[in-house]
Scaffold this motif. Structure first.
Motif, mmCIF file in Angstrom:
data_model
loop_
_atom_site.group_PDB
_atom_site.id
_atom_site.type_symbol
_atom_site.label_atom_id
_atom_site.label_comp_id
_atom_site.label_asym_id
_atom_site.label_seq_id
_atom_site.Cartn_x
_atom_site.Cartn_y
_atom_site.Cartn_z
ATOM 1 N N THR A 22 0.860 -1.175 0.000
ATOM 2 C CA THR A 22 0.000 0.000 0.000
ATOM 3 C C THR A 22 0.899 1.229 0.000
ATOM 4 O OG1 THR A 22 -0.191 0.010 2.408
ATOM 5 C CG2 THR A 22 -1.892 -1.152 1.190
ATOM 6 N N PHE A 23 1.130 1.752 -1.182
ATOM 7 C CA PHE A 23 1.975 2.932 -1.369
ATOM 8 C C PHE A 23 1.294 3.889 -2.312
ATOM 9 C CE2 PHE A 23 5.568 1.357 0.821
ATOM 10 C CZ PHE A 23 6.468 2.405 0.930
ATOM 11 N N VAL A 65 3.468 -1.342 4.128
ATOM 12 C CA VAL A 65 2.670 -0.126 4.255
ATOM 13 C C VAL A 65 3.566 1.107 4.236
ATOM 14 C CG1 VAL A 65 1.097 1.139 5.770
ATOM 15 C CG2 VAL A 65 0.932 -1.328 5.614
ATOM 16 N N ASP A 66 3.177 2.082 3.452
ATOM 17 C CA ASP A 66 3.836 3.387 3.390
ATOM 18 C C ASP A 66 3.392 4.197 4.598
ATOM 19 O OD1 ASP A 66 4.941 5.826 2.657
ATOM 20 O OD2 ASP A 66 3.469 6.221 1.092
ATOM 21 N N VAL A 67 4.343 4.558 5.450
ATOM 22 C CA VAL A 67 4.037 5.400 6.605
ATOM 23 C C VAL A 67 4.569 6.793 6.281
ATOM 24 C CG1 VAL A 67 4.287 5.712 9.083
ATOM 25 C CG2 VAL A 67 4.219 3.416 8.130
ATOM 26 N N THR A 68 3.726 7.596 5.646
ATOM 27 C CA THR A 68 4.099 8.923 5.208
ATOM 28 C C THR A 68 3.953 9.906 6.357
ATOM 29 O OG1 THR A 68 3.279 8.388 3.010
ATOM 30 C CG2 THR A 68 3.597 10.718 3.502
ATOM 31 N N LEU A 69 5.000 10.710 6.564
ATOM 32 C CA LEU A 69 4.928 11.720 7.612
ATOM 33 C C LEU A 69 3.760 12.660 7.337
ATOM 34 C CD1 LEU A 69 8.699 12.613 8.084
ATOM 35 C CD2 LEU A 69 7.247 11.207 9.542
ATOM 36 N N GLY A 70 3.059 12.998 8.400
ATOM 37 C CA GLY A 70 1.919 13.881 8.268
ATOM 38 C C GLY A 70 0.628 13.174 7.893
ATOM 39 N N PHE A 75 -1.782 5.321 10.502
ATOM 40 C CA PHE A 75 -1.768 4.568 11.752
ATOM 41 C C PHE A 75 -3.148 3.990 12.059
ATOM 42 C CE2 PHE A 75 1.557 7.842 12.249
ATOM 43 C CZ PHE A 75 2.651 6.994 12.235
ATOM 44 N N HIS A 76 -4.183 4.783 11.812
ATOM 45 C CA HIS A 76 -5.551 4.293 12.008
ATOM 46 C C HIS A 76 -5.845 3.137 11.052
ATOM 47 C CE1 HIS A 76 -9.801 4.175 12.853
ATOM 48 N NE2 HIS A 76 -10.050 4.309 11.561
ATOM 49 N N ALA A 77 -5.389 3.251 9.808
ATOM 50 C CA ALA A 77 -5.604 2.185 8.823
ATOM 51 C C ALA A 77 -4.906 0.901 9.269
ATOM 52 C CB ALA A 77 -5.107 2.610 7.454
ATOM 53 N N VAL A 78 -3.671 1.004 9.774
ATOM 54 C CA VAL A 78 -2.956 -0.183 10.258
ATOM 55 C C VAL A 78 -3.716 -0.817 11.422
ATOM 56 C CG1 VAL A 78 -0.842 -1.000 11.391
ATOM 57 C CG2 VAL A 78 -0.685 0.539 9.430
ATOM 58 N N GLU A 79 -4.201 -0.005 12.347
ATOM 59 C CA GLU A 79 -4.988 -0.531 13.473
ATOM 60 C C GLU A 79 -6.232 -1.264 12.981
ATOM 61 O OE1 GLU A 79 -5.700 3.042 15.682
ATOM 62 O OE2 GLU A 79 -3.896 2.780 16.908
ATOM 63 N N THR A 80 -6.933 -0.671 12.032
ATOM 64 C CA THR A 80 -8.152 -1.274 11.495
ATOM 65 C C THR A 80 -7.842 -2.576 10.768
ATOM 66 O OG1 THR A 80 -9.142 0.911 11.288
ATOM 67 C CG2 THR A 80 -10.165 -0.872 10.036
ATOM 68 N N ALA A 94 6.128 -1.730 7.995
ATOM 69 C CA ALA A 94 5.956 -0.301 7.752
ATOM 70 C C ALA A 94 7.252 0.253 7.163
ATOM 71 C CB ALA A 94 5.617 0.417 9.053
ATOM 72 N N VAL A 95 7.111 1.108 6.158
ATOM 73 C CA VAL A 95 8.259 1.715 5.491
ATOM 74 C C VAL A 95 8.060 3.225 5.519
ATOM 75 C CG1 VAL A 95 9.560 1.899 3.343
ATOM 76 C CG2 VAL A 95 8.493 -0.279 3.961
ATOM 77 N N GLY A 96 9.047 3.941 6.024
ATOM 78 C CA GLY A 96 8.913 5.391 6.074
ATOM 79 C C GLY A 96 10.196 6.081 6.434
ATOM 80 N N ASP A 97 10.114 7.384 6.510
ATOM 81 C CA ASP A 97 11.270 8.183 6.883
ATOM 82 C C ASP A 97 10.933 8.944 8.160
ATOM 83 O OD1 ASP A 97 9.410 9.433 5.296
ATOM 84 O OD2 ASP A 97 10.838 10.688 4.228
ATOM 85 N N ALA A 98 10.954 8.216 9.255
ATOM 86 C CA ALA A 98 10.611 8.771 10.560
ATOM 87 C C ALA A 98 11.635 9.824 10.978
ATOM 88 C CB ALA A 98 10.551 7.662 11.603
ATOM 89 N N THR A 99 11.133 10.877 11.600
ATOM 90 C CA THR A 99 12.023 11.913 12.107
ATOM 91 C C THR A 99 12.314 11.716 13.585
ATOM 92 O OG1 THR A 99 10.104 13.330 12.504
ATOM 93 C CG2 THR A 99 11.270 13.600 10.406
ATOM 94 N N SER A 100 11.596 10.787 14.208
ATOM 95 C CA SER A 100 11.851 10.500 15.614
ATOM 96 C C SER A 100 11.452 9.066 15.909
ATOM 97 C CB SER A 100 11.056 11.452 16.517
ATOM 98 O OG SER A 100 9.683 11.101 16.511
#
Length: 137
Positions: A22-23, A65-70, A75-80, A94-100
Motif C-alpha cells: 500500500t503505497f 505499508v507506506d508510513v508517510t509523515l503527516g 496509523f488508524h488504517a494499520v490498526e483497522t 511499515a516503510v517510512g522516513d521517521a524523524t523521531s
C-alpha cells in the motif's frame, strides 16, 4: 486501479506467495515490486485503505505499508487492518522516513510487526521481509 503483478517472476523461480503493498508513490511501488518479483513473490498494489478492504479475501504472506509523515490516517488504517480477519494473520512491514523514534513506535503500536527507514537497500528490504515471514504467527 488494482492489478496483480506476476509477470516479472523469473521462470523456474519458486513462488513464495503474495505480498500486498500500500503505497501512494508509484515509483517506489515499482521499485519494491521488481525487487520482490526477483525473489519469487507476486505483488498486489493498493493505493488506499479502501482498496485493501475490497480485496481482503485474497491470501497474502505480508503487507508493506507506506508510513508517510503527516498522514496520521496511516496509523488508524494499520490498526483497522490488524482488527480484520486477514490482518490478524499477516505481518505488516511499515516503510517510512521517521524523524523521531516516536513515529516508529506509533507504527509498531498500531500493529506493524517491523519498521524500515528510508533510505534502504533492496537487500535490507528483502532481509526484513523474510525475517517477518519466518516468524511464527
Amino acid at each position: 486501479m488494482q492489478q496483480l503483478f506476476t509477470e516479472f517472476i523469473p521462470k523456474g523461480a519458486t513462488r513464495k506467495g503474495n505480498i500486498i503493498i500500500t503505497f501512494r508513490d508509484e515509483a517506489v511501488f515499482h521499485r519494491m515490486s521488481k525487487c520482490l518479483q526477483r525473489h519469487g513473490f507476486a505483488v498486489y498494489w493498493c493505493r488506499s485503505f479502501q482498496e485493501f478492504m475490497a480485496i481482503e479475501h485474497l491470501q497474502f504472506k505480508c503487507m508493506v505499508v507506506d508510513v508517510t509523515l503527516g498522514m496520521a490516517s496511516t496509523f488508524h488504517a494499520v490498526e483497522t487492518i490488524k482488527q480484520s480477519e486477514v490482518g490478524k494473520i499477516i505481518p505488516i512491514l511499515a516503510v517510512g522516513d521517521a524523524t523521531s523514534s516516536d513515529h516508529v513506535v506509533r507504527a509498531l503500536n498500531a500493529g506493524a510487526a517491523d519498521y524500515i527507514l528510508h533510505p534502504y537497500t533492496d537487500a535490507e528490504f528483502i532481509h526484513r521481509l523474510n525475517a517477518l515471514l519466518d516468524r511464527p504467527l
